[in-house]
Write a protein that holds these residues in place. Structure first.
Motif, PDB file in Angstrom:
ATOM      1  N   SER A 186     -97.624 -31.937 -19.402  1.00 59.92           N
ATOM      2  CA  SER A 186     -96.435 -32.958 -19.952  1.00 59.92           C
ATOM      3  C   SER A 186     -96.585 -34.429 -19.057  1.00 59.92           C
ATOM      4  O   SER A 186     -96.255 -35.444 -19.606  1.00 59.92           O
ATOM      5  N   GLN A 187     -97.797 -34.451 -18.062  1.00 58.60           N
ATOM      6  CA  GLN A 187     -98.051 -35.340 -17.312  1.00 58.60           C
ATOM      7  C   GLN A 187     -99.300 -36.114 -17.569  1.00 58.60           C
ATOM      8  O   GLN A 187     -99.684 -37.006 -16.697  1.00 58.60           O
ATOM      9  N   SER A 188     -99.906 -35.667 -18.479  1.00 63.53           N
ATOM     10  CA  SER A 188    -101.337 -36.012 -18.821  1.00 63.53           C
ATOM     11  C   SER A 188    -101.471 -37.599 -18.982  1.00 63.53           C
ATOM     12  O   SER A 188    -102.307 -38.244 -18.438  1.00 63.53           O
ATOM     13  N   LYS A 189    -100.429 -38.019 -19.683  1.00 68.31           N
ATOM     14  CA  LYS A 189    -100.705 -39.575 -19.796  1.00 68.31           C
ATOM     15  C   LYS A 189    -100.513 -40.416 -18.611  1.00 68.31           C
ATOM     16  O   LYS A 189    -100.926 -41.400 -18.170  1.00 68.31           O
ATOM     17  N   ALA A 190     -99.212 -40.042 -17.798  1.00 64.38           N
ATOM     18  CA  ALA A 190     -98.953 -40.720 -16.734  1.00 64.38           C
ATOM     19  C   ALA A 190     -99.952 -40.283 -15.583  1.00 64.38           C
ATOM     20  O   ALA A 190    -100.346 -41.289 -14.975  1.00 64.38           O
ATOM     21  N   LEU A 191    -100.646 -39.287 -15.482  1.00 63.63           N
ATOM     22  CA  LEU A 191    -101.568 -38.787 -14.595  1.00 63.63           C
ATOM     23  C   LEU A 191    -102.891 -39.805 -14.899  1.00 63.63           C
ATOM     24  O   LEU A 191    -103.558 -39.800 -13.829  1.00 63.63           O
ATOM     25  N   ALA A 192    -103.204 -39.853 -16.183  1.00 63.05           N
ATOM     26  CA  ALA A 192    -104.362 -40.957 -16.228  1.00 63.05           C
ATOM     27  C   ALA A 192    -104.060 -42.147 -15.448  1.00 63.05           C
ATOM     28  O   ALA A 192    -105.320 -42.827 -15.314  1.00 63.05           O
ATOM     29  N   ASP A 193    -103.105 -42.766 -15.235  1.00 63.17           N
ATOM     30  CA  ASP A 193    -102.774 -44.012 -14.401  1.00 63.17           C
ATOM     31  C   ASP A 193    -102.609 -43.661 -12.971  1.00 63.17           C
ATOM     32  O   ASP A 193    -102.018 -44.560 -12.386  1.00 63.17           O
ATOM     33  N   GLY A 194    -102.591 -42.488 -12.629  1.00 56.88           N
ATOM     34  CA  GLY A 194    -102.562 -42.233 -11.109  1.00 56.88           C
ATOM     35  C   GLY A 194    -100.864 -41.860 -10.781  1.00 56.88           C
ATOM     36  O   GLY A 194    -100.584 -42.068  -9.912  1.00 56.88           O
ATOM     37  N   ASN A 195     -99.849 -41.560 -11.917  1.00 57.57           N
ATOM     38  CA  ASN A 195     -98.637 -41.524 -11.839  1.00 57.57           C
ATOM     39  C   ASN A 195     -98.208 -40.303 -12.267  1.00 57.57           C
ATOM     40  O   ASN A 195     -98.992 -39.255 -12.828  1.00 57.57           O
ATOM     41  N   ILE A 196     -97.031 -40.121 -11.966  1.00 55.34           N
ATOM     42  CA  ILE A 196     -96.109 -38.785 -12.362  1.00 55.34           C
ATOM     43  C   ILE A 196     -94.756 -39.366 -12.694  1.00 55.34           C
ATOM     44  O   ILE A 196     -94.288 -40.276 -12.181  1.00 55.34           O
ATOM     45  N   GLN A 197     -94.387 -38.959 -13.852  1.00 48.57           N
ATOM     46  CA  GLN A 197     -93.130 -39.502 -14.462  1.00 48.57           C
ATOM     47  C   GLN A 197     -92.145 -38.274 -14.447  1.00 48.57           C
ATOM     48  O   GLN A 197     -92.393 -36.987 -14.802  1.00 48.57           O
ATOM     49  N   LEU A 198     -91.095 -38.449 -13.721  1.00 48.38           N
ATOM     50  CA  LEU A 198     -89.843 -37.509 -13.819  1.00 48.38           C
ATOM     51  C   LEU A 198     -88.830 -38.097 -14.737  1.00 48.38           C
ATOM     52  O   LEU A 198     -88.373 -39.250 -14.616  1.00 48.38           O
ATOM     53  N   ARG A 199     -88.119 -37.407 -15.537  1.00 48.17           N
ATOM     54  CA  ARG A 199     -87.120 -37.786 -16.539  1.00 48.17           C
ATOM     55  C   ARG A 199     -85.685 -37.390 -15.931  1.00 48.17           C
ATOM     56  O   ARG A 199     -85.550 -36.040 -15.628  1.00 48.17           O
TER      57      ARG A 199
END
Length: 446
Positions: free
Chosen positions: A316-329
């Motif tokens: 679920s974090q693949s797109k955010a991880l590609a930019d070196g981030n993690i997204q929390l909803r």
């Protein structure tokens, strides 16, 4: 002889008269031209002096004053009722309609499921001195078909003269329509600018005169704009967990782009990665004035469920991880004031998704720092080369890891190469490895 004498005497009347002394024959005769000239001068009238305009008007008014007085009385009898019943009220209403009532600042403080504290500062700008009696303004949504006010505000007595401040201070108002209040708060949360529409009647006094004026005004106020800029500033694990299960704490930023300070009580938000619930956080005594607001939180991270769902979380974090981030909803769970839940806030926040983007390096650093006894950064723990291409290329060249698919099967995966030397961009495989490393370090301590 007698008759002749009489005839002679008759004709002697035309002879020149004698003097008073009897010497009539010696007196000089009067010139006939001189006599006629004297008679002509005496008979000519004197020239009239012309009147000024003012004298003419005065003479005219003097002649016709009773006519004018009668006409004036008739006009007054007709116009006076119109002046006091139509003309002056119309002028007053026009002045009321022209008032912009700009909201300078304000506070909406949640008190209970049926009440709010309201503070508002606005101003009147009148061309002449006037007094407004206390007036009740009903707040409603103008796009609702049926007029349905949800709260009402009472204006104090106001002595207005040109620009005059008007303040409503800490006034307790009752919720009269729950649905319409939720609708309005939803706009406060989502939109950059919101309508505040009020309707009411005001008694306006001009000296001894007083008249009723209608107030129906829509005021634009800036609002939350979806809490744009929401972020988790820090996140720490608590070990061992507290008795109530609290095992995380940190700070987050709750920005308020509006001019109205919101007092929302105690808020509980659920944490998600994609559709997987990771835990929850509690924020206490939430008051949001204009600007960025850093607020502390505590909560619980479901560590026992974290590892079994790690593969799905990373997917679920693949797109955010590609930019070196993690997204929390985050989404609302509960709103409480003095232990009592507030439905009209919950119905708004529980349907909102706030996305917080956290750099993986920072997240792993925070996790490791939780067990280091001090605020040691990840770069201090892993060396001076952390975060740059040397560390990443070494990580990608020598660290094999596994990826878990949706059915739980472990698949071997060789981490790919990183970007060329000198680049500081961390790609998805590297960030997944960093995240796993941080989690393993944290779980090993539990």
């Amino acid at each position: 002889m007698a008759s002749k004498f009489q005839e002679t005497s008759h004709f002697e009347r035309d002879s020149p008269p004698g003097s008073i002394h009897g010497a009539g024959g010696d007196a000089p005769a009067r010139n006939s031209d001189d006599g006629s000239s004297v008679d002509h001068v005496q008979e000519k009238p004197a020239a009239a002096v012309p009147l000024t305009k003012r004298q003419k008007v005065k003479r005219h008014c003097g002649r016709f004053k009773w006519w004018y007085l009668g006409v004036g009385l008739i006009i007054l009898i007709i116009l006076l009722p119109l002046i006091f019943t139509k003309i002056i009220p119309a002028i007053t209403q026009d002045i009321v309609n022209s008032q912009k009532l700009p909201i300078k600042t304000g506070v909406l403080q949640v008190v209970s499921p049926t009440q709010l504290y309201v503070t508002l500062e606005t101003e009147l700008d009148t061309p002449l001195a006037a007094t407004l009696d206390p007036a009740t303004l009903f707040v409603y949504n103008k796009d609702t078909a049926d007029y349905s006010p949800f709260i009402n505000i009472t204006l104090p007595k106001i002595h207005a003269n040109h620009k005059t401040p008007v303040t409503v201070t800490n006034q307790t108002v009752s919720v009269t329509n729950h649905t319409e209040l939720v609708k309005w708060f939803d706009r406060i949360f989502d939109q950059p600018e919101t309508d505040l529409t009020v309707k009411g009647k005001a008694t306006v006094r001009l000296g001894a005169l007083h008249m009723q004026s209608n107030i129906d005004k829509t005021i634009k106020i800036s609002s939350l704009n979806g809490l744009d800029g929401f972020s988790i500033a820090s996140l720490r694990l608590i070990y061992p967990a507290m008795e109530d299960g609290t095992n995380i704490k940190g700070t987050l930023n709750l920005p308020n782009a509006g001019i109205i300070t919101l007092g929302l009580g105690n808020l509980t938000f659920d944490l998600f990665s994609g559709d997987i619930k990771l835990g929850y956080i509690d924020i206490y005594d939430v008051t949001l004035p204009h600007g960025n607001n850093t607020r502390a939180f505590t909560g619980q991270l479901y560590l026992n469920e974290l590892v079994p769902n790690l593969g799905a979380i990373l997917d679920s974090q693949s797109k955010a991880l590609a930019d070196g981030n993690i997204q929390l909803r985050t989404t609302g769970n509960a709103t409480r004031v003095n232990g009592v839940r507030i439905p009209y806030i919950e119905e708004v926040l529980n349907n909102k998704n706030l996305i917080a983007t956290v750099p993986v390096i920072k997240l792993v650093s925070d996790v490791i720092s939780s067990f280091s006894g001090n605020n040691v950064s990840l770069s201090e723990l892993l060396g001076d080369t952390v975060g740059n291409s040397t560390f990443i290329e070494g990580l990608l060249g020598h660290w094999n890891s596994t990826s878990t698919n949706t059915n739980g099967t472990a698949l071997p995966m060789k981490l790919g190469r990183s970007t060329p030397h000198g680049s500081r961009t961390i790609k998805a495989p590297a960030t997944k490895s960093l995240l796993k490393m941080g989690l393993k370090l944290a779980l090993a301590k539990l």
